[in-house]
Enzyme design. Structure first.
Site, mmCIF file in Angstrom:
data_model
loop_
_atom_site.group_PDB
_atom_site.id
_atom_site.type_symbol
_atom_site.label_atom_id
_atom_site.label_comp_id
_atom_site.label_asym_id
_atom_site.label_seq_id
_atom_site.Cartn_x
_atom_site.Cartn_y
_atom_site.Cartn_z
ATOM 1 N N SER A 145 0.850 -1.189 0.000
ATOM 2 C CA SER A 145 0.000 0.000 0.000
ATOM 3 C C SER A 145 0.883 1.235 0.000
ATOM 4 C CB SER A 145 -0.893 0.020 1.250
ATOM 5 O OG SER A 145 -1.518 1.279 1.416
ATOM 6 N N TYR A 158 -1.067 -0.333 10.489
ATOM 7 C CA TYR A 158 -1.236 -0.703 9.085
ATOM 8 C C TYR A 158 -0.059 -0.192 8.266
ATOM 9 C CZ TYR A 158 -3.429 -1.175 4.461
ATOM 10 O OH TYR A 158 -3.715 -1.511 3.163
#
Length: 255
Positions: A145, A158
């Protein structure tokens, strides 16, 4: 020459392959001639996906397993090893998130994100290594990501796991190059998937996303999938240790 732009006859294992980016990657690789094996926790969703692909004439299989657990990974590779002697492609796509401020996470929530996003990818690579080595043209793609490249509102754990994935990609690319295994990564920005569907219902939030995206739109899952597929082709045979941001220009957008 055109064969370099296909995945004809290659055998691909894709985690989280029943929806979103994982499903799109599976579809893309099937379209390009690969044989696909998907794994996810929901057996009904796996059965539905496989049936749809088989009905289209593709060779697809899968099993239900929680690859965030040692038991789940062992069960997966027992089934996979009975079916295939070698593995040409591993796509580490499984991931999860809990959006909170750093001080609000419980230890359990924090460890769940770390285990699912980071540890499971490392463990999957290690489990897959013997089968990838037999390929002599093995390829690993870690679906990461842009949260691992810059700050997002997704939460610190995350982002930490995605940043760790970038370094895992670099390290394994060097370590496994003598075994003819290439290791690369893709870093998507917001993509039209079930995971972010509710977030994109917030018009103000979506406007913020688009304002920071030079291309001015949200990615479709197939646009991310095509980059993952390219990295596994012979056309990309000299590419390893790289992370391609599939982000419409987000990560290079300054003031």
């Amino acid at each position: 020459m055109l064969e370099k732009w296909k995945l004809e006859g290659m055998q691909a294992l894709i985690t989280g392959g029943t929806k979103g980016i994982g499903q799109a990657i599976a579809q893309e690789m099937l379209n390009l001639g690969a044989k696909v094996f998907i794994v996810a926790r929901n057996a009904d969703q796996i059965k539905e996906c496989i049936q749809a692909w088989n009905d289209q004439g593709f060779e697809a299989n899968g099993c239900a397993a929680d690859i965030a657990t040692t038991k789940g990974r062992k069960a997966l590779f027992k089934i996979l090893g009975d079916k295939w002697e070698r593995l040409d492609i591993l796509v580490n796509n499984v991931g999860t998130n809990i959006r909170k401020k750093a001080v609000e996470y419980s230890d359990e929530q924090y460890l769940s994100i770390i285990n699912t996003n980071m540890h499971s990818s490392f463990a999957m690579c290690r489990e897959a290594f013997p089968m990838l080595k037999k390929s002599d043209q093995g390829s690993v793609v870690n679906v990461l990501s842009v949260a691992g490249l810059t700050h997002l509102r997704t939460g610190a754990p995350y982002g930490m796991t995605k940043a760790a994935g970038h370094q895992l990609t670099r390290n394994l690319a060097v370590e496994w190059a003598p075994d003819n295994i290439r290791v690369n990564a893709i870093a998507p920005w917001y993509t039209k998937t079930p995971l972010v569907k509710n977030l994109l219902k917030d018009e103000a939030y979506t406007a913020d996303i688009l304002a920071r995206t030079p291309m001015g739109r949200i990615a479709d899952a197939h646009e991310v999938a095509s980059v993952a597929a390219f990295l596994c082709m012979q056309s990309a045979s000299y590419v390893t240790g790289q992370c391609i941001a599939v982000d419409g220009g987000f990560t290079i957008n300054g003031f």
